[in-house]
Design an enzyme around this catalytic site. Structure first.
Site, PDB file in Angstrom:
ATOM      1  N   PHE A  57       2.453  46.262 -59.685  1.00 23.04           N
ATOM      2  CA  PHE A  57       3.661  45.353 -59.448  1.00 23.04           C
ATOM      3  C   PHE A  57       4.588  45.992 -58.565  1.00 23.04           C
ATOM      4  O   PHE A  57       4.888  47.118 -58.286  1.00 23.04           O
ATOM      5  CB  PHE A  57       4.345  45.330 -60.860  1.00 23.04           C
ATOM      6  CG  PHE A  57       5.546  44.392 -60.798  1.00 23.04           C
ATOM      7  CD1 PHE A  57       5.358  43.275 -61.242  1.00 23.04           C
ATOM      8  CD2 PHE A  57       6.685  44.598 -60.297  1.00 23.04           C
ATOM      9  CE1 PHE A  57       6.449  42.188 -61.303  1.00 23.04           C
ATOM     10  CE2 PHE A  57       7.883  43.893 -60.399  1.00 23.04           C
ATOM     11  CZ  PHE A  57       7.765  42.464 -60.702  1.00 23.04           C
ATOM     12  N   ASP A 106       4.918  53.258 -53.384  1.00 21.68           N
ATOM     13  CA  ASP A 106       5.912  52.549 -54.096  1.00 21.68           C
ATOM     14  C   ASP A 106       6.554  53.099 -55.476  1.00 21.68           C
ATOM     15  O   ASP A 106       5.914  53.444 -56.409  1.00 21.68           O
ATOM     16  CB  ASP A 106       5.228  51.107 -54.726  1.00 21.68           C
ATOM     17  CG  ASP A 106       6.323  50.090 -55.370  1.00 21.68           C
ATOM     18  OD1 ASP A 106       7.573  50.764 -55.628  1.00 21.68           O
ATOM     19  OD2 ASP A 106       6.074  48.913 -55.665  1.00 21.68           O
ATOM     20  N   LYS A 118      15.705  50.454 -57.592  1.00 24.37           N
ATOM     21  CA  LYS A 118      16.406  50.370 -58.863  1.00 24.37           C
ATOM     22  C   LYS A 118      17.464  51.533 -58.970  1.00 24.37           C
ATOM     23  O   LYS A 118      18.940  51.373 -59.006  1.00 24.37           O
ATOM     24  CB  LYS A 118      15.072  50.669 -59.820  1.00 24.37           C
ATOM     25  CG  LYS A 118      14.267  49.600 -59.926  1.00 24.37           C
ATOM     26  CD  LYS A 118      13.346  49.910 -60.863  1.00 24.37           C
ATOM     27  CE  LYS A 118      12.437  48.778 -61.125  1.00 24.37           C
ATOM     28  NZ  LYS A 118      12.418  47.461 -61.668  1.00 24.37           N
TER      29      LYS A 118
HETATM   30  C1  LIG Z   1       7.011  49.598 -58.786  1.00 26.77           C
HETATM   31  C2  LIG Z   1       7.985  48.434 -58.659  1.00 26.77           C
HETATM   32  N1  LIG Z   1       8.123  47.793 -57.360  1.00 26.77           N
HETATM   33  C3  LIG Z   1       8.594  46.960 -57.072  1.00 26.77           C
HETATM   34  C4  LIG Z   1       9.574  46.270 -57.982  1.00 26.77           C
HETATM   35  C5  LIG Z   1      10.277  44.924 -57.517  1.00 26.77           C
HETATM   36  O1  LIG Z   1      11.581  45.342 -57.543  1.00 26.77           O
HETATM   37  P1  LIG Z   1      12.861  44.400 -57.637  1.00 26.77           P
HETATM   38  O2  LIG Z   1      12.766  43.777 -59.088  1.00 26.77           O
HETATM   39  O3  LIG Z   1      14.201  45.052 -57.403  1.00 26.77           O
HETATM   40  O4  LIG Z   1      12.648  43.289 -56.515  1.00 26.77           O
HETATM   41  C6  LIG Z   1       9.663  46.867 -59.093  1.00 26.77           C
HETATM   42  C7  LIG Z   1      10.402  46.123 -60.242  1.00 26.77           C
HETATM   43  O5  LIG Z   1      10.194  46.335 -61.402  1.00 26.77           O
HETATM   44  C8  LIG Z   1       8.498  47.652 -59.557  1.00 26.77           C
HETATM   45  O6  LIG Z   1       8.783  48.422 -60.661  1.00 26.77           O
END
Ligand SMILES: Cc1ncc(COP(=O)(O)O)c(C=O)c1O
Length: 476
Positions: A166, A251, A280
């Protein structure tokens, strides 16, 4: 105030009655669910009502939430991970107030600020093997930026990602999403995005071997499911990326900023990626933010000429509130030793939960690092339990976990949810400041609810019947 000190030039008439937001909130607060039903996502309201989460939270402080009756809840979602330092941390608020009272120019655009430079400097002290920072406003924007930087720096078009990954929901990030539920109905996607199974080095090598892959993007611990990397996986990934000239992008949007007991989760495996994505928790939850940390060469291959100085960016990125909140958050993380606390509390909770897999037949696995913990449930063996499980899961996959989540919330005032749609893993993602007493709260609550779930017939399974009926009605 005389004409010299009163900034008349601002064009604000300060004698006008100010907009009374507090009164507006107070007056209209009782309409919150109605407003959402009418003007926003009615399905969200229906889901909240179905599982009894419609308690209209009023206040948040640290690791706790308070509903309208003043009842205190322990929050194990932390706003999907944004409240690493806890809600409404006074140091973060103070930093935001300082920015607001300083009448800073903010977002001049044809200027640069000390605040953003300072946050970049501070971040790179935590990640000393990288050299440059690109700021954006959300996790998904950081992913979009990483895709562009990777393509720009390597001249290659393909990006490899993992199943169950994700990375966000805008088109670039969605094209790297390893879960069909998010993708279905939204194709076509960005070309050149190739999926490989997580933890499968042979598949990765095959994908990289044509030397046309710009980047391999991976969450060191996958958020959707709390899926752990196999021992040696990330180190071998690093070696493969180096061998084939592919950039390794970690990520760490969910795992970073101390969540797993290190600043970056990938530090547990001593791996140095070429890019690291943060978002986050980085701004303490008040202001959207994200950051792409990378090697100088990558950055400078994109911002390589003066006429390309804005070739990638976003209007609100580097805004003063986000930068100030980021600086305050990093200071709190350090001064309150929150990374160390995450490591210690995480070990404590894992030690408590690990034996669940032997003690309770509904619990299949317990895993995690620091304060990112997954408790996976699965089909039981004994006849009655198995029949009850099968009946419930035939209504909707993953429904069983709500039988754990609902009583945790209702009876024990613990807010938690599943790690992925239709999955069977409940994820604990608390704030990083939780205490010994909070751990005792979590342990007592889970022990009681999971034990109850093993009694058929029993309260948990009667709830299952009602829930299944509501879900069936709701799907019509
Ligand atoms: C690992 C990871 N990458 C990217 C994102 C996307 O972040 P955003 O919701 O701030 O766009 C999330 C969101 O949960 C995430 O957990």
């Amino acid at each position: 105030m005389n004409d010299l000190t009163m900034p008349q030039e601002a064009g604000f008439d300060r004698s006008r009655r100010p907009f009374d937001l507090a009164a507006l909130i107070k007056d209209r607060e009782p309409e919150r669910y109605q407003l959402h039903t009418l003007y926003m996502n009615e399905m969200m309201v229906r889901a909240l009502r179905t599982i009894g989460f419609d308690v209209a939270f009023q206040r948040g402080s640290g690791q706790y939430l308070f509903d309208k009756g003043g009842t205190r809840y322990l929050d194990l979602l932390s706003g999907w991970g944004v409240f690493g330092v806890g809600r409404n941390h006074p140091a973060v608020r103070q930093a935001l107030e300082t920015v607001l009272t300083a009448d800073l120019p903010n977002l001049v655009q044809m200027d640069v600020t000390a605040l953003s430079g300072l946050l970049a400097e501070r971040l790179l002290q935590f990640v000393p093997f990288l050299d440059k920072v690109f700021f954006a406003n959300s996790g998904t924007e950081a992913v979009e930026a990483a895709m562009k930087f990777a393509r720009g720096a390597t001249g290659r078009a393909n990006i490899v990602y993992c199943s169950h990954a994700f990375h966000g929901l805008t088109y670039g990030a969605l094209s790297l999403n390893g879960d069909a539920t998010f993708r279905d109905g939204f194709g076509g996607f960005v070309p050149g995005c190739v999926e490989v199974p997580f933890n499968d080095l042979a598949a990765l090598e095959q994908a990289l071997s044509k030397r046309d892959v710009a980047a391999f993007i991976v969450e060191p611990i996958q958020g959707k499911g709390v899926n752990m990397p196999a021992d040696g996986y990330l180190a071998a990934v690093r070696a493969l990326c180096t061998k084939y000239g592919t950039l390794l992008v970690a990520d760490e949007i969910q795992t970073g900023v101390g969540r797993t007991g290190r600043f970056l989760a990938i530090e547990h495996w001593n791996v140095e990626p070429d890019m690291v994505l943060l978002a986050k928790a980085l701004s303490g939850g008040h202001v959207p933010i994200s950051a792409v940390l990378m090697r100088r060469k990558i950055f400078e291959s994109v911002f390589n000429r003066m006429d390309r100085m804005v070739v990638h960016g976003s209007t609100f990125a580097k805004n003063d509130l986000a930068m100030a909140a980021g600086l305050a958050t990093l200071e709190v993380i350090e001064s309150e030793r929150l990374i160390q606390n995450a490591a210690r509390r995480g070990e404590q909770l894992l030690a408590f939960f690990k034996p669940f897999a032997e003690r309770y037949e509904l619990v299949k696995n317990v895993r995690g690092k620091g304060l990112m913990i997954g408790i996976e449930f699965g089909q039981p063996r004994s006849f009655k339990l198995k029949a009850a499980w099968t009946l419930l899961e035939s209504v909707r996959a993953g429904l069983f976990c709500q039988l754990i989540v609902i009583p945790l919330f209702k009876d024990h005032k613990v807010l938690v949810q599943v790690a992925a749609n239709a999955g069977h893993t409940i994820k604990l993602l608390p704030t990083l400041n939780i205490t010994d007493a909070d751990c005792t709260w979590i342990e007592g609550a889970f022990d009681s609810v999971v034990a109850d779930a093993h009694r058929v017939p029993g309260a948990v399974w009667s709830l299952g019947k009602t829930l299944a009926e509501n879900v069936r009605k709701g799907s019509r």
